[in-house]
Design a protein around this motif. Structure first.
Motif, PDB file in Angstrom:
ATOM      1  N   ALA A  79     -17.167 -21.397 -38.791  1.00 38.67           N
ATOM      2  CA  ALA A  79     -18.329 -21.121 -37.951  1.00 38.67           C
ATOM      3  C   ALA A  79     -19.529 -21.971 -38.335  1.00 38.67           C
ATOM      4  CB  ALA A  79     -18.685 -19.641 -38.042  1.00 38.67           C
ATOM      5  N   ALA A  80     -19.683 -22.303 -39.620  1.00 35.88           N
ATOM      6  CA  ALA A  80     -20.866 -23.015 -40.096  1.00 35.88           C
ATOM      7  C   ALA A  80     -20.455 -24.245 -40.895  1.00 35.88           C
ATOM      8  CB  ALA A  80     -21.727 -22.101 -40.963  1.00 35.88           C
ATOM      9  N   LEU A  81     -21.329 -25.257 -40.877  1.00 35.84           N
ATOM     10  CA  LEU A  81     -21.031 -26.511 -41.553  1.00 35.84           C
ATOM     11  C   LEU A  81     -20.885 -26.353 -43.074  1.00 35.84           C
ATOM     12  CD1 LEU A  81     -20.550 -29.381 -40.503  1.00 35.84           C
ATOM     13  CD2 LEU A  81     -22.934 -29.900 -41.031  1.00 35.84           C
ATOM     14  N   PRO A  82     -21.742 -25.577 -43.758  1.00 41.23           N
ATOM     15  CA  PRO A  82     -21.522 -25.392 -45.192  1.00 41.23           C
ATOM     16  C   PRO A  82     -20.152 -24.803 -45.512  1.00 41.23           C
ATOM     17  CG  PRO A  82     -23.738 -24.719 -44.618  1.00 41.23           C
ATOM     18  CD  PRO A  82     -23.018 -24.967 -43.321  1.00 41.23           C
ATOM     19  N   LEU A 114     -19.841 -36.804 -46.585  1.00 38.74           N
ATOM     20  CA  LEU A 114     -20.933 -36.377 -45.713  1.00 38.74           C
ATOM     21  C   LEU A 114     -20.299 -35.732 -44.491  1.00 38.74           C
ATOM     22  CD1 LEU A 114     -24.006 -36.461 -44.924  1.00 38.74           C
ATOM     23  CD2 LEU A 114     -23.503 -38.643 -43.806  1.00 38.74           C
ATOM     24  N   VAL A 115     -20.701 -34.500 -44.211  1.00 33.27           N
ATOM     25  CA  VAL A 115     -20.169 -33.770 -43.061  1.00 33.27           C
ATOM     26  C   VAL A 115     -21.310 -33.512 -42.085  1.00 33.27           C
ATOM     27  CG1 VAL A 115     -18.761 -31.818 -42.325  1.00 33.27           C
ATOM     28  CG2 VAL A 115     -18.600 -32.623 -44.680  1.00 33.27           C
ATOM     29  N   LEU A 116     -21.116 -33.897 -40.832  1.00 30.74           N
ATOM     30  CA  LEU A 116     -22.146 -33.741 -39.805  1.00 30.74           C
ATOM     31  C   LEU A 116     -21.663 -32.820 -38.697  1.00 30.74           C
ATOM     32  CD1 LEU A 116     -23.269 -37.444 -39.228  1.00 30.74           C
ATOM     33  CD2 LEU A 116     -24.169 -35.813 -40.890  1.00 30.74           C
ATOM     34  N   GLU A 117     -22.631 -32.148 -38.075  1.00 26.69           N
ATOM     35  CA  GLU A 117     -22.368 -31.422 -36.835  1.00 26.69           C
ATOM     36  C   GLU A 117     -23.452 -31.792 -35.840  1.00 26.69           C
ATOM     37  OE1 GLU A 117     -21.176 -27.257 -36.911  1.00 26.69           O
ATOM     38  OE2 GLU A 117     -22.703 -26.859 -35.380  1.00 26.69           O
ATOM     39  N   ILE A 118     -23.031 -32.255 -34.660  1.00 28.94           N
ATOM     40  CA  ILE A 118     -23.977 -32.706 -33.632  1.00 28.94           C
ATOM     41  C   ILE A 118     -23.776 -31.841 -32.387  1.00 28.94           C
ATOM     42  CG2 ILE A 118     -24.781 -34.672 -32.286  1.00 28.94           C
ATOM     43  CD1 ILE A 118     -23.437 -36.473 -34.410  1.00 28.94           C
ATOM     44  N   PRO A 119     -24.694 -30.905 -32.130  1.00 29.85           N
ATOM     45  CA  PRO A 119     -24.567 -30.051 -30.952  1.00 29.85           C
ATOM     46  C   PRO A 119     -24.661 -30.863 -29.659  1.00 29.85           C
ATOM     47  CG  PRO A 119     -26.172 -29.158 -32.515  1.00 29.85           C
ATOM     48  CD  PRO A 119     -25.869 -30.560 -32.942  1.00 29.85           C
ATOM     49  N   ASP A 120     -23.957 -30.420 -28.640  1.00 29.06           N
ATOM     50  CA  ASP A 120     -23.970 -31.123 -27.361  1.00 29.06           C
ATOM     51  C   ASP A 120     -25.330 -31.042 -26.677  1.00 29.06           C
ATOM     52  OD1 ASP A 120     -21.332 -31.670 -27.779  1.00 29.06           O
ATOM     53  OD2 ASP A 120     -20.562 -30.254 -26.273  1.00 29.06           O
ATOM     54  N   ALA A 127     -26.426 -31.727 -41.287  1.00 31.85           N
ATOM     55  CA  ALA A 127     -25.723 -32.512 -42.302  1.00 31.85           C
ATOM     56  C   ALA A 127     -25.574 -31.726 -43.598  1.00 31.85           C
ATOM     57  CB  ALA A 127     -26.470 -33.816 -42.579  1.00 31.85           C
ATOM     58  N   VAL A 128     -24.399 -31.831 -44.200  1.00 32.21           N
ATOM     59  CA  VAL A 128     -24.144 -31.343 -45.549  1.00 32.21           C
ATOM     60  C   VAL A 128     -23.599 -32.520 -46.342  1.00 32.21           C
ATOM     61  CG1 VAL A 128     -22.779 -29.804 -47.009  1.00 32.21           C
ATOM     62  CG2 VAL A 128     -23.680 -28.971 -44.822  1.00 32.21           C
ATOM     63  N   THR A 129     -24.226 -32.832 -47.456  1.00 30.65           N
ATOM     64  CA  THR A 129     -23.780 -33.982 -48.236  1.00 30.65           C
ATOM     65  C   THR A 129     -23.192 -33.534 -49.569  1.00 30.65           C
ATOM     66  OG1 THR A 129     -24.417 -36.077 -49.247  1.00 30.65           O
ATOM     67  CG2 THR A 129     -26.048 -34.332 -49.281  1.00 30.65           C
ATOM     68  N   CYS A 130     -22.163 -34.220 -49.968  1.00 32.69           N
ATOM     69  CA  CYS A 130     -21.506 -33.995 -51.250  1.00 32.69           C
ATOM     70  C   CYS A 130     -21.504 -35.331 -51.997  1.00 32.69           C
ATOM     71  CB  CYS A 130     -20.089 -33.482 -51.045  1.00 32.69           C
ATOM     72  SG  CYS A 130     -19.973 -31.957 -50.079  1.00 32.69           S
ATOM     73  N   THR A 169     -31.197 -30.353 -41.309  1.00 36.43           N
ATOM     74  CA  THR A 169     -31.218 -30.617 -39.870  1.00 36.43           C
ATOM     75  C   THR A 169     -32.282 -31.668 -39.568  1.00 36.43           C
ATOM     76  OG1 THR A 169     -30.491 -28.367 -39.353  1.00 36.43           O
ATOM     77  CG2 THR A 169     -31.544 -29.609 -37.579  1.00 36.43           C
ATOM     78  N   TYR A 170     -31.903 -32.665 -38.749  1.00 36.50           N
ATOM     79  CA  TYR A 170     -32.795 -33.775 -38.421  1.00 36.50           C
ATOM     80  C   TYR A 170     -32.801 -33.997 -36.908  1.00 36.50           C
ATOM     81  CZ  TYR A 170     -31.353 -34.747 -43.251  1.00 36.50           C
ATOM     82  OH  TYR A 170     -31.041 -34.634 -44.582  1.00 36.50           O
ATOM     83  N   PRO A 171     -33.881 -34.579 -36.363  1.00 45.96           N
ATOM     84  CA  PRO A 171     -33.886 -34.934 -34.943  1.00 45.96           C
ATOM     85  C   PRO A 171     -32.867 -36.034 -34.647  1.00 45.96           C
ATOM     86  CG  PRO A 171     -36.116 -34.924 -35.862  1.00 45.96           C
ATOM     87  CD  PRO A 171     -35.174 -34.852 -37.019  1.00 45.96           C
TER      88      PRO A 171
END
Length: 261
Positions: A79-82, A114-120, A127-130, A169-171
Motif C-alpha cells: 500500500a505504501a512506498l516505505p 531508489l524507489v519512486l512512486e509517481i501518482p497519475d 521517493a524512498v532512498t536506500c 515528496t517533491y513537485p
C-alpha cells in the motif's frame, strides 16, 4: 538475451509517463552488470526502482536478479512506498544469507536503491532512498537535485542498525520537466586527468529535450568524458510527465499524447 530476462526493456509510455532508459555494462562482453532498474503499474500510479550492486560486472547479476524479482512481486501489493523498501530489504538479506553458504564474498555485498512512486493525477513524486544518489529535476535550463531528508542504508545492510524507511515528496509537474535517475557509474566516471563527470552542469544544457534525447546526450557525453571504455556499469532513466487525457486509463486515451515535445 540475459539482459531481456533479468532487466525487461521499459516501454516508452507508462501511464502518464514518457520513459527512456539506457544500460551499459562495464564488461564489453556482458549485456548485464551490477546495475538494475524496473517499473510496475499500480492503481493510479507508477512505481520505479533503480539500483546498483556493490562492485561491478557480471558478478553482481545474482543480486540484480534478486532485487528486480522482489520488486516485481511486491511493488503491486504494498500500500505504501516505505513498505516496498522494507520488503526489498528483507528479500535482499534473505538472498545474501543464502548466497553466503557457497560464496564467502556475499557477506560484503549490498545494493544501493531508489524507489519512486509517481501518482497519475497529482504533480508530485514520492521517493524512498536506500543509499542511492539523489535524482535530478531538469527544467528551463535549471537542474535541481531531489535531496533526501533521511536516507536509509543500502539493501542488505538494514540489519546493522534499527531504522525506518522515510518517504520524501517533491513537485513533478506535467510539461517540460524531466526527472533523471542514474547510477554512480555516471557521476564517478573520471576523465584521463582524473576529473569526475559534471553531470549536473552538463544536464542544464539539455533541459528542453525529450527523455530519449536526454538519455542519449548523457550517454554520449559520458563517452567523450572518459575518452575510453567504461570503468563501471551505467544505468540512466529519464522520465517526463504528460497530462492525462480526459478519459484516463483507456487504451485509446493513453495513445493520444506524444512523448516527444
Amino acid at each position: 538475451m540475459t539482459q531481456r530476462v533479468v532487466l525487461r526493456p521499459l516501454p516508452e509510455r507508462i501511464g502518464p509517463l514518457c520513459v527512456a532508459a539506457s544500460y551499459q555494462a562495464s564488461d564489453a562482453h556482458a549485456t548485464v552488470g551490477g546495475d538494475l532498474y524496473a517499473a510496475a503499474r499500480i492503481t493510479g500510479a507508477t512505481r520505479i526502482l533503480i539500483g546498483d550492486v556493490r562492485g561491478k560486472g557480471p558478478q553482481g547479476i545474482p543480486e540484480v536478479a534478486a532485487a528486480v524479482g522482489a520488486f516485481r512481486e511486491i511493488a503491486p501489493r504494498c500500500a505504501a512506498l516505505p513498505e516496498v523498501a522494507a520488503h526489498l530489504e528483507g528479500s535482499m538479506r534473505s538472498h545474501l544469507a543464502e548466497a553466503e553458504r557457497s560464496d564467502d564474498e556475499a557477506a560484503e555485498r549490498f545494493v544501493t536503491a531508489l524507489v519512486l512512486e509517481i501518482p497519475d493525477e497529482r504533480g508530485v513524486v514520492h521517493a524512498v532512498t536506500c543509499g542511492h544518489p539523489a535524482p535530478l529535476i531538469a527544467s528551463g535550463g535549471r537542474v535541481t537535485p531531489l535531496t533526501h531528508r533521511r536516507s536509509g542504508p543500502p539493501l542488505g545492510l538494514g540489519g546493522l542498525a534499527p531504522h525506518e524507511h522515510h518517504q520524501d515528496t517533491y513537485p513533478f509537474a506535467p510539461g517540460e520537466v524531466l526527472l533523471l535517475l542514474y547510477t554512480d557509474g555516471v557521476t564517478e566516471a573520471r576523465d584521463p586527468a582524473g576529473s569526475f563527470h559534471p553531470l549536473r552542469d552538463r544536464l542544464a544544457r539539455w533541459t528542453g529535450t525529450d527523455p530519449g534525447g536526454l538519455v542519449r546526450h548523457v550517454r554520449d557525453d559520458l563517452c567523450r568524458h572518459l575518452c575510453g571504455p567504461l570503468h563501471d556499469d551505467v544505468a540512466i532513466l529519464a522520465l517526463r510527465r504528460i497530462p492525462l487525457p480526459a478519459q484516463a486509463g483507456s487504451p485509446e486515451a493513453e495513445g493520444t499524447a506524444a512523448c516527444a515535445p
